[in-house]
Design an enzyme around this catalytic site. Structure first.
Site, short mmCIF file in Angstrom:
data_model
loop_
_atom_site.label_atom_id
_atom_site.label_comp_id
_atom_site.label_asym_id
_atom_site.label_seq_id
_atom_site.Cartn_x
_atom_site.Cartn_y
_atom_site.Cartn_z
N VAL A 157 0.86 -1.19 0.00
CA VAL A 157 0.00 0.00 0.00
C VAL A 157 0.89 1.24 0.00
O VAL A 157 1.81 1.37 0.82
CB VAL A 157 -0.94 -0.01 1.23
N LYS A 158 0.61 2.12 -0.95
CA LYS A 158 1.43 3.32 -1.08
C LYS A 158 0.72 4.47 -0.39
O LYS A 158 -0.45 4.77 -0.68
CB LYS A 158 1.60 3.64 -2.57
#
Ligand code: E4P
Length: 216
Positions: free
Chosen positions: A82-83
């Site tokens: 997850v960015k």
């Protein structure tokens, strides 16, 4: 050094993955928009092509929104990273998602202090954007070297992911500065192999082999 490809174009990803040189993929909302396809479909397809980490970025900017989007993204596949943006809310979300066992890539890093915070928040990856720093006449590669020293001083295991790479020289300089990963557009990865003396040498070898009738 790991190589990630920085694109949401699944054709390019499949072509490069077949070389065996690709360890992961990074995307961002601009790259997903460019693909013209639904977000979850693209991320799922990329995760099936490349077994390594595939960064998918949230678009919420508040903690609750980032957690909800991050958990949704993490459910798409086990290899989703997850960015999250490098903001206080993003760092808080980074701690929570990392504690859940989710890989987190903290993005839009432009200073060593920001990278220090991301490591303290348990980030799996920190993404210093070297090309965008170079664009404003700041040495992006020097930032990579500074982060390397800070992470080594305190034995942080957050991986330094050199991002916003525009040239083959950026790749070489990032490797020399100790980046763990470089993420590059497909054109930069393909450009790394090129050298005129390789082409010229091969041409000569093949011509000599043909003249002598050499068969292997
Ligand atoms: C990395 O994760 C980013 O998606 C990317 O490297 C940004 O590159 P750009 O500055 O060329 O847009």
């Amino acid at each position: 050094m790991k190589f990630f490809v920085d694109t949401a174009d699944t054709g390019d990803i499949a072509e490069l993955a077949a070389t065996g040189l690709i360890d992961g993929v990074t995307t961002n909302p601009s790259l997903i928009a460019k693909s013209g396809r639904p977000f979850a479909d693209v991320v799922k397809e990329i995760c099936e092509i490349v077994p390594g980490p595939v960064s998918a970025e949230v678009v919420a900017t508040d903690y609750d929104g980032m957690i909800s989007e991050g958990r949704k993204l993490a459910k798409i596949a086990d290899n989703v990273a997850v960015k999250l943006p490098l903001t206080l809310e993003g760092l808080k979300a980074c701690r929570t998602l990392s504690d859940d066992g989710t890989m987190v890539n903290v993005t839009l890093c432009f200073s060593a202090n920001q990278a220090l915070l991301a490591a303290k928040a348990g980030a799996t990856f920190i993404s210093p954007f070297i090309g965008r720093l170079d664009d404003i006449n700041v040495d992006g590669v020097e930032l990579i070297a500074d982060i390397r020293q800070i992470y080594d001083n305190y034995l942080f295991d957050t991986e330094i992911l050199a991002a916003s790479i525009r040239t083959a020289n950026h790749v070489k300089l990032s490797a020399l500065a100790g980046a763990d990963v470089a993420t590059m557009p497909p054109s930069v990865i393909k450009g790394l192999v090129k050298h005129p003396l390789t082409d010229k040498g091969l041409e000569t070898f093949l011509a000599d082999a043909a003249k002598a009738g050499i068969k292997v």
